[in-house]
Design a protein around this motif. Structure first.
Motif, PDB file in Angstrom:
ATOM      1  N   ILE A   1       0.640  -1.238   0.091  1.00  0.00           N
ATOM      2  CA  ILE A   1       0.164  -0.006  -0.460  1.00  0.00           C
ATOM      3  C   ILE A   1       0.660   1.098   0.049  1.00  0.00           C
ATOM      4  CG2 ILE A   1      -1.898   1.559   1.296  1.00  0.00           C
ATOM      5  CD1 ILE A   1      -3.079  -1.450   2.178  1.00  0.00           C
ATOM      6  N   TRP A   2       1.725   1.202   1.479  1.00  0.00           N
ATOM      7  CA  TRP A   2       2.511   2.322   0.808  1.00  0.00           C
ATOM      8  C   TRP A   2       3.336   2.414  -0.294  1.00  0.00           C
ATOM      9  CZ3 TRP A   2       7.884   3.149  -0.471  1.00  0.00           C
ATOM     10  CH2 TRP A   2       8.348   3.770  -0.527  1.00  0.00           C
ATOM     11  N   TRP A   3       4.144   1.408  -1.571  1.00  0.00           N
ATOM     12  CA  TRP A   3       4.632   1.638  -2.326  1.00  0.00           C
ATOM     13  C   TRP A   3       3.440   1.871  -3.241  1.00  0.00           C
ATOM     14  CZ3 TRP A   3       9.118  -0.077  -3.949  1.00  0.00           C
ATOM     15  CH2 TRP A   3       9.797   0.233  -5.306  1.00  0.00           C
ATOM     16  N   ARG A   4       2.834   1.985  -3.687  1.00  0.00           N
ATOM     17  CA  ARG A   4       1.105   1.998  -4.710  1.00  0.00           C
ATOM     18  C   ARG A   4       0.956   3.814  -4.268  1.00  0.00           C
ATOM     19  NH1 ARG A   4      -1.507  -2.811  -3.666  1.00  0.00           N
ATOM     20  NH2 ARG A   4      -3.280  -1.662  -2.097  1.00  0.00           N
ATOM     21  N   THR A   5       0.993   3.856  -3.286  1.00  0.00           N
ATOM     22  CA  THR A   5       0.929   5.355  -2.891  1.00  0.00           C
ATOM     23  C   THR A   5       2.173   6.160  -2.934  1.00  0.00           C
ATOM     24  OG1 THR A   5      -0.346   5.246  -1.132  1.00  0.00           O
ATOM     25  CG2 THR A   5      -0.039   6.845  -1.040  1.00  0.00           C
ATOM     26  N   PHE A   6       3.469   5.576  -2.544  1.00  0.00           N
ATOM     27  CA  PHE A   6       4.566   6.123  -3.024  1.00  0.00           C
ATOM     28  C   PHE A   6       4.336   6.767  -4.787  1.00  0.00           C
ATOM     29  CE2 PHE A   6       8.828   6.900  -3.838  1.00  0.00           C
ATOM     30  CZ  PHE A   6       9.325   7.696  -3.645  1.00  0.00           C
ATOM     31  N   PHE A   7       4.222   5.594  -5.675  1.00  0.00           N
ATOM     32  CA  PHE A   7       4.365   5.593  -6.083  1.00  0.00           C
ATOM     33  C   PHE A   7       2.971   6.567  -7.600  1.00  0.00           C
ATOM     34  CE2 PHE A   7       8.633   3.083  -5.970  1.00  0.00           C
ATOM     35  CZ  PHE A   7       9.341   4.020  -6.922  1.00  0.00           C
ATOM     36  N   ARG A   8       2.776   6.389  -6.784  1.00  0.00           N
ATOM     37  CA  ARG A   8       0.654   6.597  -7.091  1.00  0.00           C
ATOM     38  C   ARG A   8       0.168   5.885  -8.081  1.00  0.00           C
ATOM     39  NH1 ARG A   8       1.148  13.045  -7.913  1.00  0.00           N
ATOM     40  NH2 ARG A   8       2.712  13.381  -4.942  1.00  0.00           N
ATOM     41  N   GLN A   9       0.136   4.745  -7.749  1.00  0.00           N
ATOM     42  CA  GLN A   9      -0.905   3.490  -8.437  1.00  0.00           C
ATOM     43  C   GLN A   9      -1.773   3.826  -8.541  1.00  0.00           C
ATOM     44  OE1 GLN A   9       2.078   0.315  -7.827  1.00  0.00           O
ATOM     45  NE2 GLN A   9       3.121   0.677  -9.060  1.00  0.00           N
ATOM     46  N   THR A  10      -2.423   2.905  -9.409  1.00  0.00           N
ATOM     47  CA  THR A  10      -4.210   3.283  -8.995  1.00  0.00           C
ATOM     48  C   THR A  10      -4.409   2.026  -7.226  1.00  0.00           C
ATOM     49  OG1 THR A  10      -5.941   2.641  -9.997  1.00  0.00           O
ATOM     50  CG2 THR A  10      -4.449   1.044 -10.687  1.00  0.00           C
ATOM     51  N   GLN A  11      -5.481   3.107  -7.120  1.00  0.00           N
ATOM     52  CA  GLN A  11      -5.784   1.982  -5.728  1.00  0.00           C
ATOM     53  C   GLN A  11      -7.203   2.123  -5.807  1.00  0.00           C
ATOM     54  OE1 GLN A  11      -3.362   2.443  -2.114  1.00  0.00           O
ATOM     55  NE2 GLN A  11      -2.132   4.038  -2.962  1.00  0.00           N
ATOM     56  N   ASP A  12      -8.010   2.589  -6.836  1.00  0.00           N
ATOM     57  CA  ASP A  12      -9.670   3.342  -6.999  1.00  0.00           C
ATOM     58  C   ASP A  12     -10.154   1.660  -6.836  1.00  0.00           C
ATOM     59  OD1 ASP A  12     -11.905   3.630  -7.307  1.00  0.00           O
ATOM     60  OD2 ASP A  12     -11.792   4.977  -9.129  1.00  0.00           O
ATOM     61  N   PRO A  13     -10.933   1.153  -6.369  1.00  0.00           N
ATOM     62  CA  PRO A  13     -11.843   0.118  -5.993  1.00  0.00           C
ATOM     63  C   PRO A  13     -12.768  -0.653  -6.740  1.00  0.00           C
ATOM     64  CG  PRO A  13     -11.931   0.737  -3.987  1.00  0.00           C
ATOM     65  CD  PRO A  13     -11.390   1.991  -4.744  1.00  0.00           C
ATOM     66  N   SER A  14     -12.401   0.659  -7.602  1.00  0.00           N
ATOM     67  CA  SER A  14     -14.078   0.451  -8.609  1.00  0.00           C
ATOM     68  C   SER A  14     -13.374   0.172 -10.068  1.00  0.00           C
ATOM     69  CB  SER A  14     -14.875   2.025  -8.599  1.00  0.00           C
ATOM     70  OG  SER A  14     -14.050   2.865  -9.085  1.00  0.00           O
TER      71      SER A  14
END
Length: 111
Positions: free
Chosen positions: A71-84
């Motif tokens: 979760i930290w990695w995806r946030t830091f690299f601004r990867q998609t985290q939108d559940p939809s």
């Protein structure tokens, strides 16, 4: 097979064939499923690596499975985290697998 190939096959067997629905609770370090799942990984790793390295790889598996590092990695690299967004599931799934496989590759490189 090379050591990396053996460790990769063990990872796939432990993560896919030896994991059950109860182990979906592995994201919680306080739940026994986290420890049972990583312990299964550790058993095979102990056959392949020196004990100290098997323990480190097993511990990394436990921590990656909490999802917090990813979760930290995806946030830091601004990867998609939108559940939809269907792509989010793929990013999370493959991020988990790539992290585990990268740790295995690093462990083999250490030897």
């Amino acid at each position: 097979m090379t050591l990396f190939e053996q460790a990769l096959v063990w990872h796939l067997v432990a993560d896919w064939l030896l994991q059950n629905e109860w182990m979906q609770n592995k994201t919680n370090l306080l739940h026994p499923a986290a420890w049972v799942h990583s312990g299964i990984h550790l058993l095979g790793l102990l056959v392949l690596f020196p004990t100290w390295l098997a323990l480190l790889v097993g511990l990394s598996h436990l921590l990656i499975d909490t999802r917090k590092p990813l979760i930290w990695w995806r946030t830091f690299f601004r990867q998609t985290q939108d559940p939809s967004n269907p792509a989010s599931m793929h990013v999370a799934f493959w991020g988990d697998q790539v992290a585990h496989i990268a740790i295995i590759a690093i462990a083999v490189g250490v030897l």
